[in-house]
Design an enzyme around this catalytic site. Structure first.
Site, PDB file in Angstrom:
ATOM      1  N   SER A   1       9.576  -5.681 -28.725  1.00 19.33           N
ATOM      2  CA  SER A   1       9.439  -5.767 -30.186  1.00 19.33           C
ATOM      3  C   SER A   1      10.160  -7.000 -30.712  1.00 19.33           C
ATOM      4  O   SER A   1       9.642  -7.730 -31.556  1.00 19.33           O
ATOM      5  CB  SER A   1      10.029  -4.512 -30.833  1.00 19.33           C
TER       6      SER A   1
ATOM      7  N   ILE B   1     -10.105  20.321 -32.378  1.00 20.51           N
ATOM      8  CA  ILE B   1     -11.235  21.107 -32.892  1.00 20.51           C
ATOM      9  C   ILE B   1     -12.137  21.573 -31.747  1.00 20.51           C
ATOM     10  O   ILE B   1     -12.656  22.682 -31.759  1.00 20.51           O
ATOM     11  CB  ILE B   1     -12.041  20.297 -33.944  1.00 20.51           C
TER      12      ILE B   1
ATOM     13  N   GLU C   1       0.692  -5.501 -28.932  1.00 22.61           N
ATOM     14  CA  GLU C   1       0.624  -6.493 -30.019  1.00 22.61           C
ATOM     15  C   GLU C   1       1.352  -6.033 -31.281  1.00 22.61           C
ATOM     16  O   GLU C   1       0.863  -6.165 -32.394  1.00 22.61           O
ATOM     17  CB  GLU C   1      -0.830  -6.878 -30.284  1.00 22.61           C
ATOM     18  N   GLY C   2       2.534  -5.486 -31.034  1.00 17.20           N
ATOM     19  CA  GLY C   2       3.368  -5.014 -32.139  1.00 17.20           C
ATOM     20  C   GLY C   2       3.141  -3.534 -32.348  1.00 17.20           C
ATOM     21  O   GLY C   2       2.022  -3.101 -32.640  1.00 17.20           O
TER      22      GLY C   2
HETATM   23  C1  LIG Z   1      -0.885  -1.170 -21.679  1.00 13.91           C
HETATM   24  C2  LIG Z   1      -0.033  -2.243 -22.267  1.00 13.91           C
HETATM   25  C3  LIG Z   1      -0.502  -3.534 -22.301  1.00 13.91           C
HETATM   26  C4  LIG Z   1       0.294  -4.560 -22.803  1.00 13.91           C
HETATM   27  N1  LIG Z   1      -0.178  -5.855 -22.780  1.00 13.91           N
HETATM   28  C5  LIG Z   1       0.670  -6.868 -23.097  1.00 13.91           C
HETATM   29  C6  LIG Z   1       0.277  -8.229 -22.905  1.00 13.91           C
HETATM   30  O1  LIG Z   1      -0.866  -8.535 -22.527  1.00 13.91           O
HETATM   31  N2  LIG Z   1       1.195  -9.205 -23.131  1.00 13.91           N
HETATM   32  C7  LIG Z   1       2.459  -8.930 -23.562  1.00 13.91           C
HETATM   33  O2  LIG Z   1       3.234  -9.857 -23.736  1.00 13.91           O
HETATM   34  N3  LIG Z   1       2.851  -7.642 -23.783  1.00 13.91           N
HETATM   35  C8  LIG Z   1       1.991  -6.619 -23.549  1.00 13.91           C
HETATM   36  N4  LIG Z   1       2.389  -5.312 -23.731  1.00 13.91           N
HETATM   37  C9  LIG Z   1       3.739  -5.040 -24.214  1.00 13.91           C
HETATM   38  C10 LIG Z   1       3.753  -4.496 -25.626  1.00 13.91           C
HETATM   39  O3  LIG Z   1       3.381  -5.479 -26.536  1.00 13.91           O
HETATM   40  C11 LIG Z   1       5.183  -3.954 -25.855  1.00 13.91           C
HETATM   41  O4  LIG Z   1       5.310  -2.806 -25.051  1.00 13.91           O
HETATM   42  C12 LIG Z   1       5.444  -3.633 -27.296  1.00 13.91           C
HETATM   43  O5  LIG Z   1       5.508  -4.801 -28.056  1.00 13.91           O
HETATM   44  C13 LIG Z   1       6.768  -2.862 -27.470  1.00 13.91           C
HETATM   45  O6  LIG Z   1       7.810  -3.531 -26.871  1.00 13.91           O
HETATM   46  P1  LIG Z   1       8.804  -2.770 -25.864  1.00 13.91           P
HETATM   47  O7  LIG Z   1       7.941  -2.163 -24.810  1.00 13.91           O
HETATM   48  O8  LIG Z   1       9.879  -3.678 -25.424  1.00 13.91           O
HETATM   49  O9  LIG Z   1       9.404  -1.592 -26.716  1.00 13.91           O
HETATM   50  P2  LIG Z   1      10.705  -1.628 -27.627  1.00 13.91           P
HETATM   51  O10 LIG Z   1      10.761  -2.892 -28.405  1.00 13.91           O
HETATM   52  O11 LIG Z   1      11.872  -1.299 -26.778  1.00 13.91           O
HETATM   53  O12 LIG Z   1      10.390  -0.444 -28.617  1.00 13.91           O
HETATM   54  C14 LIG Z   1      10.576   0.938 -28.279  1.00 13.91           C
HETATM   55  C15 LIG Z   1      10.360   1.757 -29.540  1.00 13.91           C
HETATM   56  O13 LIG Z   1      11.306   1.368 -30.563  1.00 13.91           O
HETATM   57  C16 LIG Z   1      10.639   0.978 -31.748  1.00 13.91           C
HETATM   58  N5  LIG Z   1      11.351  -0.132 -32.397  1.00 13.91           N
HETATM   59  C17 LIG Z   1      11.782  -1.276 -31.823  1.00 13.91           C
HETATM   60  N6  LIG Z   1      12.367  -2.082 -32.734  1.00 13.91           N
HETATM   61  C18 LIG Z   1      12.284  -1.419 -33.931  1.00 13.91           C
HETATM   62  C19 LIG Z   1      12.707  -1.735 -35.253  1.00 13.91           C
HETATM   63  N7  LIG Z   1      13.317  -2.881 -35.558  1.00 13.91           N
HETATM   64  N8  LIG Z   1      12.455  -0.817 -36.222  1.00 13.91           N
HETATM   65  C20 LIG Z   1      11.836   0.367 -35.938  1.00 13.91           C
HETATM   66  N9  LIG Z   1      11.420   0.709 -34.703  1.00 13.91           N
HETATM   67  C21 LIG Z   1      11.634  -0.171 -33.710  1.00 13.91           C
HETATM   68  C22 LIG Z   1       9.252   0.544 -31.296  1.00 13.91           C
HETATM   69  O14 LIG Z   1       8.315   0.637 -32.346  1.00 13.91           O
HETATM   70  C23 LIG Z   1       8.980   1.538 -30.172  1.00 13.91           C
HETATM   71  O15 LIG Z   1       8.510   2.731 -30.710  1.00 13.91           O
HETATM   72  C24 LIG Z   1       1.596  -4.273 -23.285  1.00 13.91           C
HETATM   73  C25 LIG Z   1       2.055  -2.947 -23.272  1.00 13.91           C
HETATM   74  C26 LIG Z   1       1.271  -1.940 -22.778  1.00 13.91           C
HETATM   75  C27 LIG Z   1       1.800  -0.544 -22.754  1.00 13.91           C
END
Ligand SMILES: Cc1cc2nc3c(=O)[nH]c(=O)nc-3n(C[C@H](O)[C@H](O)[C@H](O)COP(=O)(O)OP(=O)(O)OC[C@H]3O[C@@H](n4cnc5c(N)ncnc54)[C@H](O)[C@@H]3O)c2cc1C
Length: 422
Positions: free
Chosen positions: A149, A373, A399-400
């Site tokens: 994130s 349902i 993507e966020g």
């Molecule tokens: C199937 C899949 C495909 C993907 N493809 C790509 C790709 O092609 N390229 C790429 O670069 N990434 C990719 N991702 C990564 C994806 O973009 C990230 O998993 C996502 O952005 C969340 O980041 P994180 O996993 O580090 O979670 P974290 O940032 O650790 O977040 C964990 C939880 O905390 C919440 N959170 C974090 N910060 C805050 C805040 N400030 N306020 C409130 N809530 C918050 C988040 O919403 C989430 O619910 C992919 C992920 C998956 C699962």
């Protein structure tokens, strides 16, 4: 300018063709590839590549014919509904199977990053391959452990080796969609690339972030893992390590020096402004599939939705179905607005994030409600409803996440910077 709610003719015609593709080439194989994770749907890939070439579109990307602008200010022209067409294509393919849509040949997020942050010369150099003989894929590597994130926290480092004039990259990327098919060399595929976000100056945080195009097979880069996932199981999600990976000097997207600005990070954000409405469109395709299936099953069981009756005279199921249709259509309108803005070169950061927040909510709610349902039919693997429920959730993650896009929306509306509201 008059407001037009009819889909333009090219979209209607294209949807007719894509519906057949979705039914024959995707739906028919959805269950197989869900149950055989990491098998590659070569027939689909070949078919889509041949079909797209026959239609004169090399790959699933906005059909660039030049009225945009490269990061070097060079003019290019693009038909005014390119993103609108793309969003409709993606919605229909995802109605077929969202995991298979992610395997459709084309540049994916990798090409989107080149589009957003590359010069016109780089676009010409890196994007031509997606219209060539063999199907080819691209990917983007932003996420790292501890930097998802908050992607400005990325630790992958790019250092310029002045003796060879090459960038040397070191780091670990995770969760890369199509990372395997874009980086590893398969006989059936053309040479793809991955776009890796790295820092050229860790002390500069966001200002130091740059994207680098890394060709498939580059020494020092390795796919170290393929994720096993809840949904979209036919799409590979890779972990990629970079150990002293050498990249030509001109593969950096954007300026090689750090200015006192956040321009590097802006390249990342511009990529997401372009792609978030498309992710939203894909989620809505899944939701529509689930909702249509529910209505089919209700009809088979003699349940009619009596549109037009006062709400208190409707059954609970009728109210649920009508509410889901409202959610689906209103979310789609947000996608249309966001892509219309992209097509018309209007800044759409707010609308792109709004459309993704809304679609993430709507597709998870609709697919869950449909399973609920349908009861046992929804839970059974005999039908695809349970799969759509699993597939839908990713819309709200990559993507966020929903939370992060809500923050983007709030910042845009309230006029706060990233550091003021996080
Ligand atoms: C199937 C899949 C495909 C993907 N493809 C790509 C790709 O092609 N390229 C790429 O670069 N990434 C990719 N991702 C990564 C994806 O973009 C990230 O998993 C996502 O952005 C969340 O980041 P994180 O996993 O580090 O979670 P974290 O940032 O650790 O977040 C964990 C939880 O905390 C919440 N959170 C974090 N910060 C805050 C805040 N400030 N306020 C409130 N809530 C918050 C988040 O919403 C989430 O619910 C992919 C992920 C998956 C699962």
């Amino acid at each position: 300018m008059p407001i037009e709610f009819e889909a333009p003719k090219p979209i209607v015609q294209m949807q007719f063709v894509l519906k057949t593709v979705a039914e024959e080439m995707m739906r028919a194989h959805s269950r197989y590839f869900d149950e055989h994770e990491h098998e590659i749907p070569w027939d689909y890939i070949e078919f889509m590549h041949t079909a797209m070439k026959a239609m004169g579109v090399g790959s699933l990307a906005p059909n660039e014919k030049g009225n945009g602008q490269g990061s070097d200010g060079q003019k290019e022209r693009r038909p005014s509904i390119a993103y609108q067409v793309l969003a409709s294509q993606i919605e229909m393919l995802s109605w077929g199977d969202v995991g298979m849509y992610l395997v459709t040949p084309g540049g994916g997020l990798g090409a989107a990053a080149v589009q957003a942050a590359g010069t016109s010369e780089q676009k010409a150099k890196f994007l031509a391959r997606f219209s060539e003989e063999k199907p080819t894929l691209g990917a983007m590597c932003m996420t790292e452990a501890g930097a998802g994130s908050d992607n400005s926290a990325i630790r992958t480092r790019a250092v310029l080796d002045e003796t060879t004039n090459e960038w040397v990259l070191n780091g670990e990327k995770i969760f890369v969609t199509s990372g395997d098919k874009s980086f590893n060399e398969y006989e059936q595929l053309g040479r793809g690339f991955i776009v890796v976000w790295a820092t050229i100056d860790p002390s500069a945080r966001r200002a130091g972030m740059r994207a680098f195009v890394i060709e498939a097979g580059t020494p020092g880069v390795k796919v170290t893992k393929l994720e096993h996932k809840l949904g979209i199981r036919v799409s590979d999600t890779a972990a990629i390590s970079l150990v002293d990976a050498r990249v030509p000097y001109d593969h950096i997207l954007g300026s090689p020096t750090v200015e006192k600005s956040t321009s590097g990070f802006k390249g990342a954000m511009a990529t997401f402004d372009a792609t978030r409405p498309l992710v939203a469109a894909s989620g809505l395709g899944v939701a529509r599939a689930a909702l249509e299936f529910l209505k089919e099953k209700l009809t088979e069981n003699g349940v009619q939705i009596r549109y037009g009756l006062p709400r208190q005279k409707l059954t609970s199921i009728e109210r649920d179905v009508i509410d889901m249709e409202i959610m689906l259509k209103s979310a789609w309108l947000m996608v249309v607005k966001a892509v219309w803005m992209a097509d018309n070169k209007k800044s759409n950061a707010l609308e792109a994030s709004m459309s993704k927040v809304k679609a993430g909510d709507v597709c998870t709610k609709i697919t869950q409600k449909v399973v609920e349902i349908l009861g046992p039919l929804g839970y059974s693997r005999e039908f695809l409803a349970e799969k759509w429920f699993r597939d839908a959730k990713i819309t709200d993650i990559y993507e966020g996440t929903g939370q992060i896009n809500r923050l983007v929306v709030a910042r845009q509306i309230l006029g706060y910077s990233g550091s003021e509201l996080r």
